[in-house]
Scaffold this motif. Structure first.
Motif, PDB file in Angstrom:
ATOM      1  N   ASP A   1       0.858  -1.191   0.000  1.00 17.11           N
ATOM      2  CA  ASP A   1       0.000   0.000   0.000  1.00 17.11           C
ATOM      3  C   ASP A   1       0.893   1.241   0.000  1.00 17.11           C
ATOM      4  O   ASP A   1       1.866   1.297   0.747  1.00 17.11           O
ATOM      5  CB  ASP A   1      -0.876   0.037   1.263  1.00 17.11           C
ATOM      6  N   THR A   2       0.555   2.218  -0.817  1.00 11.22           N
ATOM      7  CA  THR A   2       1.345   3.442  -0.843  1.00 11.22           C
ATOM      8  C   THR A   2       0.503   4.580  -1.429  1.00 11.22           C
ATOM      9  O   THR A   2      -0.708   4.442  -1.606  1.00 11.22           O
ATOM     10  CB  THR A   2       2.660   3.240  -1.639  1.00 11.22           C
ATOM     11  N   ALA A   3       1.154   5.707  -1.691  1.00 16.02           N
ATOM     12  CA  ALA A   3       0.479   6.836  -2.338  1.00 16.02           C
ATOM     13  C   ALA A   3       1.289   7.241  -3.559  1.00 16.02           C
ATOM     14  O   ALA A   3       2.523   7.186  -3.535  1.00 16.02           O
ATOM     15  CB  ALA A   3       0.359   8.011  -1.376  1.00 16.02           C
ATOM     16  N   ILE A   4       0.572   7.646  -4.603  1.00 15.23           N
ATOM     17  CA  ILE A   4       1.235   8.114  -5.829  1.00 15.23           C
ATOM     18  C   ILE A   4       0.557   9.388  -6.308  1.00 15.23           C
ATOM     19  O   ILE A   4      -0.558   9.709  -5.892  1.00 15.23           O
ATOM     20  CB  ILE A   4       1.181   7.068  -6.974  1.00 15.23           C
ATOM     21  N   ALA A   5       1.246  10.095  -7.202  1.00 19.99           N
ATOM     22  CA  ALA A   5       0.637  11.241  -7.893  1.00 19.99           C
ATOM     23  C   ALA A   5       1.180  11.268  -9.312  1.00 19.99           C
ATOM     24  O   ALA A   5       2.353  10.970  -9.539  1.00 19.99           O
ATOM     25  CB  ALA A   5       0.961  12.544  -7.176  1.00 19.99           C
ATOM     26  N   VAL A   6       0.296  11.617 -10.258  1.00 22.50           N
ATOM     27  CA  VAL A   6       0.682  11.732 -11.666  1.00 22.50           C
ATOM     28  C   VAL A   6       0.438  13.173 -12.105  1.00 22.50           C
ATOM     29  O   VAL A   6      -0.664  13.701 -11.915  1.00 22.50           O
ATOM     30  CB  VAL A   6      -0.132  10.769 -12.553  1.00 22.50           C
ATOM     31  N   THR A   7       1.452  13.812 -12.676  1.00 25.24           N
ATOM     32  CA  THR A   7       1.318  15.196 -13.156  1.00 25.24           C
ATOM     33  C   THR A   7       1.856  15.269 -14.583  1.00 25.24           C
ATOM     34  O   THR A   7       2.267  14.266 -15.159  1.00 25.24           O
ATOM     35  CB  THR A   7       2.110  16.180 -12.269  1.00 25.24           C
ATOM     36  N   GLY A   8       1.904  16.479 -15.114  1.00 26.24           N
ATOM     37  CA  GLY A   8       2.462  16.678 -16.454  1.00 26.24           C
ATOM     38  C   GLY A   8       1.394  16.607 -17.522  1.00 26.24           C
ATOM     39  O   GLY A   8       0.327  17.206 -17.383  1.00 26.24           O
ATOM     40  N   ALA A   9       1.677  15.860 -18.579  1.00 24.70           N
ATOM     41  CA  ALA A   9       0.788  15.778 -19.744  1.00 24.70           C
ATOM     42  C   ALA A   9      -0.603  15.311 -19.340  1.00 24.70           C
ATOM     43  O   ALA A   9      -0.779  14.632 -18.326  1.00 24.70           O
ATOM     44  CB  ALA A   9       1.380  14.812 -20.763  1.00 24.70           C
ATOM     45  N   ASP A  10      -1.604  15.676 -20.173  1.00 18.12           N
ATOM     46  CA  ASP A  10      -2.992  15.255 -19.928  1.00 18.12           C
ATOM     47  C   ASP A  10      -3.189  13.871 -20.533  1.00 18.12           C
ATOM     48  O   ASP A  10      -3.174  13.714 -21.762  1.00 18.12           O
ATOM     49  CB  ASP A  10      -3.944  16.279 -20.563  1.00 18.12           C
ATOM     50  N   ILE A  11      -3.349  12.871 -19.677  1.00 11.19           N
ATOM     51  CA  ILE A  11      -3.491  11.479 -20.113  1.00 11.19           C
ATOM     52  C   ILE A  11      -4.361  10.778 -19.078  1.00 11.19           C
ATOM     53  O   ILE A  11      -4.216  11.043 -17.871  1.00 11.19           O
ATOM     54  CB  ILE A  11      -2.099  10.808 -20.247  1.00 11.19           C
ATOM     55  N   PRO A  12      -5.305   9.919 -19.507  1.00  9.86           N
ATOM     56  CA  PRO A  12      -6.117   9.225 -18.509  1.00  9.86           C
ATOM     57  C   PRO A  12      -5.250   8.302 -17.634  1.00  9.86           C
ATOM     58  O   PRO A  12      -4.450   7.526 -18.149  1.00  9.86           O
ATOM     59  CB  PRO A  12      -7.097   8.405 -19.356  1.00  9.86           C
ATOM     60  N   VAL A  13      -5.420   8.445 -16.315  1.00 11.31           N
ATOM     61  CA  VAL A  13      -4.685   7.636 -15.331  1.00 11.31           C
ATOM     62  C   VAL A  13      -5.640   6.542 -14.866  1.00 11.31           C
ATOM     63  O   VAL A  13      -6.782   6.836 -14.491  1.00 11.31           O
ATOM     64  CB  VAL A  13      -4.279   8.511 -14.119  1.00 11.31           C
ATOM     65  N   MET A  14      -5.207   5.289 -14.905  1.00 12.51           N
ATOM     66  CA  MET A  14      -6.088   4.183 -14.512  1.00 12.51           C
ATOM     67  C   MET A  14      -5.466   3.389 -13.368  1.00 12.51           C
ATOM     68  O   MET A  14      -4.294   3.020 -13.429  1.00 12.51           O
ATOM     69  CB  MET A  14      -6.299   3.210 -15.693  1.00 12.51           C
ATOM     70  N   ILE A  15      -6.272   3.139 -12.327  1.00 15.40           N
ATOM     71  CA  ILE A  15      -5.858   2.234 -11.253  1.00 15.40           C
ATOM     72  C   ILE A  15      -6.752   0.999 -11.385  1.00 15.40           C
ATOM     73  O   ILE A  15      -7.972   1.113 -11.243  1.00 15.40           O
ATOM     74  CB  ILE A  15      -6.057   2.873  -9.862  1.00 15.40           C
ATOM     75  N   ASP A  16      -6.150  -0.141 -11.680  1.00 15.24           N
ATOM     76  CA  ASP A  16      -6.906  -1.371 -11.958  1.00 15.24           C
ATOM     77  C   ASP A  16      -8.010  -1.112 -12.986  1.00 15.24           C
ATOM     78  O   ASP A  16      -9.147  -1.589 -12.853  1.00 15.24           O
ATOM     79  CB  ASP A  16      -7.524  -1.942 -10.669  1.00 15.24           C
TER      80      ASP A  16
END
Lengths: 77, 323
Positions: B68-83
């Motif tokens: 278990d952890t934490a993440i962040a996605v920034t930068g370009a506009d792209i759909p982020v999918m978790i499972d």
């Protein structure tokens, strides 16, 4: 009917090298994972593969044209 | 805790803010092409801003989390999918052991930054974890990530899950992208008309643009003032007796296609440089896709410094927003 999309932006090629025939032609059968075209970006050529099986219909983008990520490059029947 | 790389994407690399201090020895400064986005990704997951994360270009990697952890996605506009379920970008996200991060098709921008709580803790090389593949420095044994890699991460600090940075505080290039530049030592090599034409023309990002340099084409070929070739310079009017290049220098080999030297650039050579892109606009270049239209705009050193101050103020505002 199913569409094959470019996974990334770049320049699209539907032949393996200049002067050679296209990867696929109309009526040819396509298996999942078959190479449909190439995208050139950052001095690298990336293979675009079919994500579904079917019968090849047509390319919808001309050779050596710019493409965007997600843009449809070919259609299957 | 580790990040298991299932699919590396395209040239996805470990980057932090770089390894300044060795450029005079030919070792580039390296680090994220869009350092603003890398800093913000780290802030969101409670890391120091210079922690190492992942820089992916044009397409996302697929990654499995081993705890278990934490993440962040920034930068370009792209759909982020978790499972397979879409999750917001520019937001601190909780992920569970065994969950997988993947991405849809890129919409706008070029580079995606993925920060994980605790940062990636591969060994440092010359004070940085940034990957410089040509010099086999940093990253995983000097290379980009590959399928089957398990990237080690450090101990997480405090993270506010759900914290996010509003889109008004993102920083992405306009269309056409305006790249501000300060004219340099060799600007006088151009005829006055050619200098004006360079600034008036619309250029397009060439597909070969990468971390070393961003090449542009589509503008008119430059015209040079006649001269006697200096001793030691090559025979082309765009040649000089070898000199130093700065981060952001604009060289134009043969006077045809300008190349802006970026994070992994060479530090010197025998081409004249028109000037340099201002530091505040270098992050924008990291977000340009191939074929994007671009214009160069000449500004004074005072304007360049105030643009840098504005960027610092925006980062300060985000720090306050998240504290």
């Amino acid at each position: 009917m199913s569409d094959i999309q470019s996974p990334l932006p770049g320049t699209f090629y539907f032949t393996p090298s200049p002067g050679e025939p296209a990867f696929k032609s109309a009526g040819e059968s396509v298996s999942e994972g078959d190479v449909i075209g190439l995208i050139e970006v950052m001095k690298t050529f990336i293979e675009v593969k079919a994500t579904a099986a079917g019968t090849f219909d047509s390319y919808v983008i001309d050779n050596e044209q710019p493409v965007q990520a997600g843009q449809v490059i070919a259609k299957l029947k | 805790m580790a990040l298991n790389i299932i699919n590396p994407g395209l040239s996805t690399s470990i980057q932090d803010l770089g390894r300044p201090g060795y450029f005079h020895l030919g070792i580039p400064i390296g680090g994220a092409m869009d350092r603003f986005s890398m800093r913000v990704a780290n802030m969101l997951v409670g890391n120091s801003e210079d922690a190492a994360g992942l820089e992916a270009v044009f397409m996302g990697p697929e990654i499995e989390f081993t705890s278990d952890t934490a993440i962040a996605v920034t930068g370009a506009d792209i759909p982020v999918m978790i499972d397979g379920v879409e999750a917001p970008s520019w937001t601190a996200l909780a992920v569970s052991k065994g969950q997988k991060l993947s991405f849809g098709f890129l919409k706008t921008g070029a580079r995606i930054y993925i920060a994980v709580a605790g940062g990636i803790t591969t060994p440092e090389a010359l004070g940085s974890r940034s990957t410089y593949p040509i010099g086999a420095l940093g990253g995983i044994e000097g290379r980009n990530i590959a399928a089957g890699d398990a990237l080690p991460t450090g101990s997480a600090g405090a993270v506010t899950i759900g914290a996010s940075v509003p889109s008004t505080m993102h920083r992405m290039p306009a269309t056409p992208a305006i790249l501000r530049m300060v004219k340099g030592l060799y600007w006088h090599r151009l005829t006055e008309a050619s200098g004006q034409q360079f600034l008036a023309d619309e250029w397009k990002v060439a597909p070969e643009a990468d971390r070393m340099g961003y090449r542009f084409r589509g503008g008119k070929t430059l015209e040079f003032v006649d001269r006697e070739q200096p001793f030691g310079a090559g025979s082309d009017p765009s040649n000089i007796v070898d000199g130093c290049y700065s981060y952001g220098s604009i060289q134009v080999p043969g006077g045809t296609e300008p190349i802006v030297l970026h994070r992994d650039a060479v530090s010197g050579g025998g081409y004249f440089t028109l000037g340099a892109i201002i530091s505040a606009d270098m992050d924008y270049i990291g977000q340009l896709q191939p074929h994007t239209p671009v214009k160069f705009e000449a500004v004074s050193m005072d304007e360049a410094l105030s643009a840098r101050q504005e960027r610092h103020k925006l980062l300060d505002a985000i720090r306050s927003e998240l504290s």
